[in-house]
Design a protein around this motif. Structure first.
Motif, PDB file in Angstrom:
ATOM      1  N   ALA A 214       0.823  -1.214   0.000  1.00 28.65           N
ATOM      2  CA  ALA A 214       0.000   0.000   0.000  1.00 28.65           C
ATOM      3  C   ALA A 214       0.854   1.260   0.000  1.00 28.65           C
ATOM      4  O   ALA A 214       0.361   2.349  -0.330  1.00 28.65           O
ATOM      5  CB  ALA A 214      -0.933   0.005   1.215  1.00 28.65           C
ATOM      6  N   ASP A 215       2.136   1.133   0.353  1.00 24.39           N
ATOM      7  CA  ASP A 215       3.034   2.288   0.344  1.00 24.39           C
ATOM      8  C   ASP A 215       3.391   2.736  -1.062  1.00 24.39           C
ATOM      9  O   ASP A 215       3.841   3.870  -1.260  1.00 24.39           O
ATOM     10  CB  ASP A 215       4.324   1.960   1.101  1.00 24.39           C
ATOM     11  CG  ASP A 215       4.071   1.563   2.547  1.00 24.39           C
ATOM     12  OD1 ASP A 215       3.049   2.003   3.096  1.00 24.39           O
ATOM     13  OD2 ASP A 215       4.884   0.810   3.109  1.00 24.39           O
ATOM     14  N   VAL A 216       3.239   1.838  -2.041  1.00 29.34           N
ATOM     15  CA  VAL A 216       3.635   2.141  -3.418  1.00 29.34           C
ATOM     16  C   VAL A 216       2.546   2.979  -4.070  1.00 29.34           C
ATOM     17  O   VAL A 216       1.377   2.577  -4.115  1.00 29.34           O
ATOM     18  CB  VAL A 216       3.874   0.849  -4.218  1.00 29.34           C
ATOM     19  CG1 VAL A 216       4.283   1.170  -5.644  1.00 29.34           C
ATOM     20  CG2 VAL A 216       4.942  -0.001  -3.538  1.00 29.34           C
ATOM     21  N   VAL A 217       2.923   4.131  -4.586  1.00 24.39           N
ATOM     22  CA  VAL A 217       1.971   5.047  -5.211  1.00 24.39           C
ATOM     23  C   VAL A 217       1.864   4.725  -6.693  1.00 24.39           C
ATOM     24  O   VAL A 217       2.875   4.631  -7.404  1.00 24.39           O
ATOM     25  CB  VAL A 217       2.414   6.513  -5.019  1.00 24.39           C
ATOM     26  CG1 VAL A 217       1.454   7.460  -5.735  1.00 24.39           C
ATOM     27  CG2 VAL A 217       2.506   6.843  -3.540  1.00 24.39           C
ATOM     28  N   GLY A 218       0.629   4.547  -7.178  1.00 21.56           N
ATOM     29  CA  GLY A 218       0.424   4.279  -8.599  1.00 21.56           C
ATOM     30  C   GLY A 218       1.012   2.942  -9.024  1.00 21.56           C
ATOM     31  O   GLY A 218       0.875   1.926  -8.347  1.00 21.56           O
ATOM     32  N   GLY A 243      13.567   6.943  -8.473  1.00 18.29           N
ATOM     33  CA  GLY A 243      12.491   7.405  -7.609  1.00 18.29           C
ATOM     34  C   GLY A 243      11.103   6.971  -8.008  1.00 18.29           C
ATOM     35  O   GLY A 243      10.121   7.424  -7.420  1.00 18.29           O
ATOM     36  N   ALA A 244      10.980   6.077  -9.005  1.00 19.26           N
ATOM     37  CA  ALA A 244       9.653   5.657  -9.457  1.00 19.26           C
ATOM     38  C   ALA A 244       9.062   4.555  -8.583  1.00 19.26           C
ATOM     39  O   ALA A 244       7.852   4.305  -8.643  1.00 19.26           O
ATOM     40  CB  ALA A 244       9.715   5.189 -10.913  1.00 19.26           C
ATOM     41  N   GLY A 245       9.890   3.861  -7.803  1.00 17.17           N
ATOM     42  CA  GLY A 245       9.362   2.824  -6.916  1.00 17.17           C
ATOM     43  C   GLY A 245       9.839   1.421  -7.220  1.00 17.17           C
ATOM     44  O   GLY A 245       9.279   0.446  -6.708  1.00 17.17           O
ATOM     45  N   LYS A 246      10.895   1.283  -8.029  1.00 25.08           N
ATOM     46  CA  LYS A 246      11.382  -0.054  -8.383  1.00 25.08           C
ATOM     47  C   LYS A 246      11.878  -0.815  -7.149  1.00 25.08           C
ATOM     48  O   LYS A 246      11.532  -1.979  -6.939  1.00 25.08           O
ATOM     49  CB  LYS A 246      12.506   0.056  -9.430  1.00 25.08           C
ATOM     50  CG  LYS A 246      12.129   0.801 -10.699  1.00 25.08           C
ATOM     51  CD  LYS A 246      13.236   0.771 -11.725  1.00 25.08           C
ATOM     52  CE  LYS A 246      14.483   1.535 -11.291  1.00 25.08           C
ATOM     53  NZ  LYS A 246      14.241   2.981 -11.139  1.00 25.08           N
ATOM     54  N   THR A 247      12.692  -0.154  -6.346  1.00 28.96           N
ATOM     55  CA  THR A 247      13.223  -0.809  -5.157  1.00 28.96           C
ATOM     56  C   THR A 247      12.129  -1.094  -4.142  1.00 28.96           C
ATOM     57  O   THR A 247      12.122  -2.146  -3.493  1.00 28.96           O
ATOM     58  CB  THR A 247      14.313   0.066  -4.516  1.00 28.96           C
ATOM     59  OG1 THR A 247      15.356   0.302  -5.478  1.00 28.96           O
ATOM     60  CG2 THR A 247      14.911  -0.601  -3.301  1.00 28.96           C
ATOM     61  N   MET A 248      11.177  -0.191  -3.998  1.00 34.59           N
ATOM     62  CA  MET A 248      10.065  -0.412  -3.076  1.00 34.59           C
ATOM     63  C   MET A 248       9.286  -1.674  -3.463  1.00 34.59           C
ATOM     64  O   MET A 248       8.924  -2.488  -2.606  1.00 34.59           O
ATOM     65  CB  MET A 248       9.127   0.797  -3.071  1.00 34.59           C
ATOM     66  CG  MET A 248       9.699   2.043  -2.423  1.00 34.59           C
ATOM     67  SD  MET A 248       8.502   3.405  -2.424  1.00 34.59           S
ATOM     68  CE  MET A 248       7.260   2.774  -1.305  1.00 34.59           C
ATOM     69  N   LEU A 249       9.032  -1.839  -4.750  1.00 35.36           N
ATOM     70  CA  LEU A 249       8.299  -3.018  -5.209  1.00 35.36           C
ATOM     71  C   LEU A 249       9.084  -4.299  -4.935  1.00 35.36           C
ATOM     72  O   LEU A 249       8.528  -5.297  -4.470  1.00 35.36           O
ATOM     73  CB  LEU A 249       7.979  -2.890  -6.700  1.00 35.36           C
ATOM     74  CG  LEU A 249       6.913  -1.864  -7.079  1.00 35.36           C
ATOM     75  CD1 LEU A 249       6.971  -1.549  -8.566  1.00 35.36           C
ATOM     76  CD2 LEU A 249       5.525  -2.388  -6.707  1.00 35.36           C
ATOM     77  N   ALA A 250      10.379  -4.260  -5.225  1.00 38.30           N
ATOM     78  CA  ALA A 250      11.201  -5.459  -5.021  1.00 38.30           C
ATOM     79  C   ALA A 250      11.282  -5.824  -3.545  1.00 38.30           C
ATOM     80  O   ALA A 250      11.239  -7.012  -3.183  1.00 38.30           O
ATOM     81  CB  ALA A 250      12.596  -5.235  -5.597  1.00 38.30           C
ATOM     82  N   GLU A 251      11.404  -4.838  -2.673  1.00 38.19           N
ATOM     83  CA  GLU A 251      11.505  -5.119  -1.239  1.00 38.19           C
ATOM     84  C   GLU A 251      10.216  -5.688  -0.664  1.00 38.19           C
ATOM     85  O   GLU A 251      10.250  -6.399   0.349  1.00 38.19           O
ATOM     86  CB  GLU A 251      11.873  -3.833  -0.487  1.00 38.19           C
ATOM     87  CG  GLU A 251      13.298  -3.371  -0.732  1.00 38.19           C
ATOM     88  CD  GLU A 251      13.602  -2.050  -0.049  1.00 38.19           C
ATOM     89  OE1 GLU A 251      14.789  -1.733   0.120  1.00 38.19           O
ATOM     90  OE2 GLU A 251      12.631  -1.339   0.319  1.00 38.19           O
ATOM     91  N   THR A 421       0.050  13.261  -4.498  1.00 35.00           N
ATOM     92  CA  THR A 421      -0.658  14.115  -3.538  1.00 35.00           C
ATOM     93  C   THR A 421      -2.129  13.764  -3.395  1.00 35.00           C
ATOM     94  O   THR A 421      -2.825  14.382  -2.591  1.00 35.00           O
ATOM     95  CB  THR A 421      -0.544  15.587  -3.963  1.00 35.00           C
ATOM     96  OG1 THR A 421      -1.108  15.751  -5.288  1.00 35.00           O
ATOM     97  CG2 THR A 421       0.918  16.023  -3.984  1.00 35.00           C
ATOM     98  N   ALA A 422      -2.610  12.794  -4.165  1.00 33.69           N
ATOM     99  CA  ALA A 422      -4.030  12.440  -4.091  1.00 33.69           C
ATOM    100  C   ALA A 422      -4.365  11.884  -2.718  1.00 33.69           C
ATOM    101  O   ALA A 422      -3.595  11.138  -2.110  1.00 33.69           O
ATOM    102  CB  ALA A 422      -4.369  11.412  -5.166  1.00 33.69           C
ATOM    103  N   ALA A 423      -5.547  12.232  -2.229  1.00 35.49           N
ATOM    104  CA  ALA A 423      -5.990  11.783  -0.909  1.00 35.49           C
ATOM    105  C   ALA A 423      -6.998  10.646  -1.016  1.00 35.49           C
ATOM    106  O   ALA A 423      -7.776  10.403  -0.104  1.00 35.49           O
ATOM    107  CB  ALA A 423      -6.605  12.944  -0.133  1.00 35.49           C
ATOM    108  N   GLY A 424      -6.988   9.945  -2.133  1.00 39.24           N
ATOM    109  CA  GLY A 424      -7.949   8.866  -2.340  1.00 39.24           C
ATOM    110  C   GLY A 424      -7.554   7.594  -1.611  1.00 39.24           C
ATOM    111  O   GLY A 424      -6.716   7.560  -0.727  1.00 39.24           O
ATOM    112  N   VAL A 425      -8.218   6.519  -2.016  1.00 37.37           N
ATOM    113  CA  VAL A 425      -7.976   5.211  -1.391  1.00 37.37           C
ATOM    114  C   VAL A 425      -6.604   4.709  -1.826  1.00 37.37           C
ATOM    115  O   VAL A 425      -6.269   4.722  -3.006  1.00 37.37           O
ATOM    116  CB  VAL A 425      -9.071   4.213  -1.829  1.00 37.37           C
ATOM    117  CG1 VAL A 425      -8.821   2.842  -1.192  1.00 37.37           C
ATOM    118  CG2 VAL A 425     -10.447   4.742  -1.433  1.00 37.37           C
ATOM    119  N   PRO A 426      -5.763   4.261  -0.886  1.00 37.28           N
ATOM    120  CA  PRO A 426      -4.445   3.748  -1.262  1.00 37.28           C
ATOM    121  C   PRO A 426      -4.561   2.413  -1.996  1.00 37.28           C
ATOM    122  O   PRO A 426      -5.627   1.796  -2.050  1.00 37.28           O
ATOM    123  CB  PRO A 426      -3.748   3.576   0.092  1.00 37.28           C
ATOM    124  CG  PRO A 426      -4.867   3.379   1.080  1.00 37.28           C
ATOM    125  CD  PRO A 426      -5.993   4.218   0.564  1.00 37.28           C
TER     126      PRO A 426
END
Length: 538
Positions: A214-218, A243-251, A421-426
């Protein structure tokens, strides 16, 4: 004249060989000879054992002493023979009844004061003893829980040689004082140099660091690819700007993998035991390991080897888990191309002059790379400052044969201001995705019952095409891609494997045209007119 024998275990990779330790005392000038292809650390056991026996209240025999390690043709390494050598000597000197020692397997190092220290590889050593028919093993007390994982074996954990002598001679067992709180000196030196923190190793605990999907945006496409990779054990290549989230996804990938079954847990634990990387207080690893070596890692650090005794590398330490190579183009070409054989075989074979060592290496590989040296190159972005020749050289660092073994290739887009910056559902949480992955793996396991394979990625192409075919006409687009040269024959088989995983996630009995189209889109990156989402994620 006196003679006694007992047993120990030497390790060849993660496989153990039971060694008979024989001690013979003859009249003559006092001397201690050790034969049977010992290495340096084992040869030095002569001094350790003598000091340990004397400091434990025993009397060292002043005769000609010969200790033989049989079979003599097998190289022996390590300090795990100390207890067996000491007891064989004491048996030959009639301090211990030799008949008591004959059916025991003893594993452990001795300190000069007689304390018993742990050694690497307790689990595979006890497994080898059990396979050879031995029912009783003696190990350091702190390793008793690890040894007890092997069924049908009685484990005796000891703190000192003095305690062991008392047990074997039916004397009162002396109490040994526990170590004061603080760093545990008995565990010092168990970590093999060049492993552990140096390669970003987390044994069965990557999901304990608060990482959640859920921490990954988009990144809808990349999230789908991660889910498919986890459900089928498919290799994944993430390409996108910094900074696009590649490492976050892998972790977060290890946290959606299902828990290891008993057999896989023993395999993973055996590798980590040999490497000295078992987590403290956790003798059995039951969750997928995660390994992320730095891009300066050598070929030996990745596939295993090193001077002297070959050690498991990152591909083996991530067995049944995830191997993440961040900034992949920065790795040496030799190191990356060395991964091609274990990616296909599921194991790595290391040849040495003293013999051949085989380590398991059935891992899920995740590659992450920027599109160019500056990281800003894309089809829709003109801010890249790299000349075309530099971009081509950078992308060419990943060889075609290596990429052909990667099932999923996804472009990770730059995160927009609106998404951030969206405040919608994660996005979906790790728990939600993990439930779907577990259900898909269960479907695959049911289908593969009675076969040697556990996941879709392990099924050979010939078996896929003959026993588990897609729906009629579903593979037409993929076969046309093969004719046009977009796919290789290996690539076509991998598309079919991914299509089966997509079908398992969607709950289909077999892949239809939509499942194959999504698999082909994940493989080639070319849009096929299907949504990049599966099941509840649509």
């Amino acid at each position: 004249m006196g003679f006694a024998r007992t047993c120990a275990v030497t390790l060849v990779g993660v496989e153990g060989v039971v060694v008979e330790v024989q001690a013979d005392l003859e009249p003559g000038v006092a001397a201690f000879t050790l034969v049977g292809l010992p290495d340096k650390s084992l040869t030095e056991s002569r001094d350790r054992v003598r000091a340990a026996v004397v400091n434990s209240g025993g009397e060292w025999p002043q005769k000609k002493l010969t200790v033989g390690l049989s079979p003599a043709s097998v190289p022996k390494a390590g300090s795990g023979f100390d207890i067996a050598v000491a007891c064989a000597v004491l048996g030959a000197a009639e301090r211990i009844d030799p008949r008591v020692l004959a059916d025991l397997v003893m594993i452990g190092e001795l300190g000069l004061d007689g304390r018993v220290r742990p050694v690497r590889g307790i689990l595979p050593a006890v497994l080898a003893a059990a396979d050879a028919g031995y029912e009783q093993v003696v190990v350091p007390e702190c390793s008793a829980a690890e040894a007890s994982l092997v069924p049908g074996v009685s484990v005796l954990g000891i703190r000192s040689l003095r305690q062991l002598i008392a047990v074997l001679t039916d004397e009162p067992v002396p109490e040994e004082t526990e170590e004061p709180p603080g760093p545990e000196p008995l565990l010092a030196g168990l970590r093999a140099p060049g492993t552990g923190a140096d390669i970003g190793m987390h044994a069965g605990g990557a999901q304990d660091h608060g990482h959640d999907l859920a921490d990954v945006v988009g990144q809808r496409s990349a999230r789908t690819a991660v889910e498919v990779a986890a459900a089928g054990g498919h290799h994944l290549f993430l390409e996108g700007p910094p900074g696009a989230g590649k490492t976050m996804l892998a972790e977060r990938l290890p946290s959606i993998l299902p828990p290891l079954d008993r057999q896989a847990s023993l395999e993973v634990t055996a590798v980590h035991s040999v490497a000295g990387l078992l987590p403290p207080g956790k003798p059995l690893i039951d969750t997928a390991p995660y390994c992320a070596p730095h891009h300066s890692a050598t070929m030996q650090a990745l596939v295993g080897g090193g001077p002297g005794t070959a050690r498991p590398g990152a591909v083996s330490l991530s067995h049944r888990g995830v191997l993440f190579l961040d900034e992949t183009p920065e790795f040496s070409s030799r190191a990356l191309d060395a991964l091609r054989q274990p990616l296909e075989a599921g194991h790595v074979v290391i040849a040495r002059s003293a013999g051949v060592v085989r380590f398991p290496a059935r891992f899920l590989m995740v590659l992450a790379a920027n599109p160019c040296p500056c990281g800003r190159f894309s089809q829709t972005n003109d801010r890249c400052d790299c000349p075309p020749s530099a971009i081509r050289r950078y992308q060419a660092r990943l060889s075609g044969p290596l990429l052909d073994r990667v099932d999923l290739r996804v472009e990770v887009d730059r995160v927009t201001r609106t998404e951030l910056t969206a405040a919608g559902v994660p996005g979906e949480t790790t728990a939600t995705v993990a439930d779907r992955v577990r259900a898909a793996r269960d479907r695959a396991a049911t289908r593969l019952t009675g076969t040697p394979w556990r996941s879709n990625s392990e099924i050979p192409g010939r078996e896929l095409r003959s026993r588990w075919r897609a729906a009629p006409g579903a593979m037409d687009d993929a076969e046309r891609s093969l004719e046009r040269g977009v796919l290789t024959a290996r690539g076509l088989d991998r598309v079919l494997r991914v299509a089966w995983t997509v079908a398992d996630l969607a709950g289909h009995d077999r892949p239809d045209a939509t499942d194959v189209a999504l698999a082909l889109q994940l493989r080639t990156g070319v849009p096929r007119g299907v949504p990049m989402a599966i099941g509840a994620a649509v």
